[in-house]
Write a protein that holds these residues in place. Structure first.
Motif, short mmCIF file in Angstrom:
data_model
loop_
_atom_site.label_atom_id
_atom_site.label_comp_id
_atom_site.label_asym_id
_atom_site.label_seq_id
_atom_site.Cartn_x
_atom_site.Cartn_y
_atom_site.Cartn_z
N VAL A 56 -6.19 -8.18 5.64
CA VAL A 56 -6.98 -7.02 4.64
C VAL A 56 -8.26 -7.38 4.53
O VAL A 56 -8.66 -5.64 4.56
CB VAL A 56 -6.49 -7.58 3.27
CG1 VAL A 56 -7.33 -6.70 1.62
CG2 VAL A 56 -4.96 -8.25 2.70
N SER A 103 -0.69 -7.40 -0.71
CA SER A 103 -1.05 -6.67 0.15
C SER A 103 -0.89 -6.99 1.38
O SER A 103 -0.33 -6.62 1.95
CB SER A 103 -2.90 -6.90 0.15
OG SER A 103 -3.04 -6.46 -1.91
N THR A 106 2.82 -5.36 1.33
CA THR A 106 2.93 -4.74 1.83
C THR A 106 2.85 -4.17 2.78
O THR A 106 3.73 -3.41 3.49
CB THR A 106 1.94 -3.66 0.47
OG1 THR A 106 2.22 -3.97 -0.64
CG2 THR A 106 2.43 -2.07 1.03
N GLY A 124 2.52 -5.12 -4.74
CA GLY A 124 1.61 -4.03 -4.19
C GLY A 124 1.55 -2.76 -5.17
O GLY A 124 1.89 -2.04 -6.48
N TYR A 126 -1.60 -0.54 -5.46
CA TYR A 126 -2.57 -0.33 -5.90
C TYR A 126 -3.23 0.17 -5.58
O TYR A 126 -4.55 0.33 -4.79
CB TYR A 126 -3.63 -1.88 -5.58
CG TYR A 126 -3.34 -3.20 -5.36
CD1 TYR A 126 -2.47 -4.00 -6.75
CD2 TYR A 126 -2.68 -3.94 -4.46
CE1 TYR A 126 -1.23 -4.80 -6.90
CE2 TYR A 126 -1.71 -5.59 -4.78
CZ TYR A 126 -1.54 -6.15 -6.06
OH TYR A 126 -1.03 -6.96 -6.02
N CYS A 138 -7.07 -2.59 -9.43
CA CYS A 138 -6.77 -2.22 -8.18
C CYS A 138 -8.10 -2.84 -6.57
O CYS A 138 -9.18 -2.22 -6.53
CB CYS A 138 -5.43 -0.85 -7.69
SG CYS A 138 -4.73 -0.49 -8.46
N TYR A 140 -7.26 -4.18 -3.72
CA TYR A 140 -7.56 -3.71 -1.65
C TYR A 140 -6.32 -2.44 -1.59
O TYR A 140 -4.95 -2.80 -2.08
CB TYR A 140 -6.58 -5.60 -1.58
CG TYR A 140 -7.30 -6.30 -1.82
CD1 TYR A 140 -8.59 -6.72 -1.43
CD2 TYR A 140 -6.80 -7.95 -2.47
CE1 TYR A 140 -9.78 -7.96 -2.08
CE2 TYR A 140 -8.01 -8.87 -3.71
CZ TYR A 140 -9.33 -8.77 -3.05
OH TYR A 140 -9.46 -9.98 -3.48
N ASP A 142 -3.73 -1.38 -0.30
CA ASP A 142 -2.53 -1.78 0.10
C ASP A 142 -2.06 -0.92 1.08
O ASP A 142 -1.57 -1.91 2.23
CB ASP A 142 -0.73 -3.43 -0.73
CG ASP A 142 -0.67 -2.35 -1.44
OD1 ASP A 142 -1.63 -1.43 -2.07
OD2 ASP A 142 0.47 -2.50 -1.92
#
Ligand SMILES: [Zn+2]
Length: 309
Positions: A56, A103, A106, A124, A126, A138, A140, A142
């Protein structure tokens, strides 16, 4: 059997019980998973993502990584004011890690869809986060991260996103300014949050809906405007941000779509992906009413039953 329902218990947020102060129903993901099991989806259908925060963070800007480790900023972003009093290491462990986990989910779902044509991450979506910022719970981005991972590892360049969460997917739009190989269709309720004018510029098909909509009108926009535009763009993969906060009893929005119409919507999008023959990745995104878990579970049962799906 396709192992294409991505989930891990680590998605579920807990913060000493105080997480219940958040408007998001914190037991939603685990309730969906249990309902799927009750409907015959056994462990061969579930794919556990690896927890890999480097995956990420490598996509985020340095400046944004700094922001993401600031308790005060996280308190604003996640909409939980009291967490500003806690050290980052605690917030990271109990709140950020579940979001990081989902994340990674996803990304795992994106790769699973390349193999099995369809996948769902039970979490997920986001869509208010991008590589350099985030808001509205939100942190990260994703979907944009999964897109970049597909581009890097799967020779897939042209990607469409159909964002049907009730809120504007401004983060996803901001992640890809002027990227001609990204096609974002965003149908959302025109309510005060986030009202991001900059993001509209990067949205290929921007369809705000004022106030309440009838089911037919809403579904008509998807079939008559979204699908032809995506088909013309000719993507190699389709992300489906399937927020259920369009639901008529959802406390955060005004659009008031029935549970039946949400089932129709999801089925239509999966059938459309099949028709244009592209892998589809579903993410859950928003959905703040207690019925949301049952609505999502029913949709997954409907669209993922059978040995080939
Ligand atoms: Zn939403």
């Amino acid at each position: 059997m396709a192992q294409n329902i991505v989930y891990h218990p680590g998605y579920n947020v807990s913060f000493f019980g105080l997480e219940k102060l958040h408007k998001f129903p914190v037991d939603k993901f685990v309730r969906i998973q249990k309902t799927l099991q009750q409907n015959g989806f056994d462990k061969t259908r579930f794919l556990s993502p690896n927890f890999d925060e480097k995956l990420v963070f490598k996509h985020l800007t340095e400046k944004y990584i700094q922001k993401c480790s600031n308790s005060k900023w996280l308190a604003v972003c996640i909409n939980l004011d009291f967490i500003k009093l806690f050290p980052y290491r605690l917030i990271k462990k109990y709140l950020c890690n579940p979001l990081l986990f989902a994340s990674c989910g996803t990304v795992a779902a994106a790769f699973a869809a390349c193999e099995h044509q369809r996948s769902v991450n039970v979490g997920g979506g986001y869509h208010h986060a991008w590589f350099d910022g985030g808001e509205g719970s939100c942190v990260y981005p994703d979907i944009p991260i999964a897109i970049q991972e597909l581009r890097e590892h799967k020779q897939i360049q042209r990607i469409a996103i159909i964002d049907l969460d009730a809120h504007q997917g401004n983060g996803t739009a901001r992640a890809f300014p002027k990227d001609e190989d990204i096609f974002l269709v965003d149908i959302y309720n025109d309510i005060p949050f986030p009202s991001d004018l900059e993001a509209k510029k990067y949205t290929a098909l921007d369809i705000p809906i004022k106030g309440k909509s009838s089911d037919d009108e809403y579904l008509g926009l998807i079939t008559d405007r979204a699908f032809p535009a995506i088909e013309e763009f000719a993507p190699q993969a389709l992300f489906f941000n399937a927020g259920t906060d369009i639901y008529e009893k959802d406390p955060l929005t005004e659009i008031q779509i029935s549970a039946d119409a949400i089932q129709k919507r999801d089925k239509m999008v999966f059938e459309f992906a099949k028709k244009i023959n592209v892998p589809i990745i579903m993410t859950l995104s928003g959905g703040y009413h207690k019925d949301s878990a049952a609505i999502v579970a029913e949709s997954i049962v409907e669209n993922f039953r059978g040995k080939d799906s």
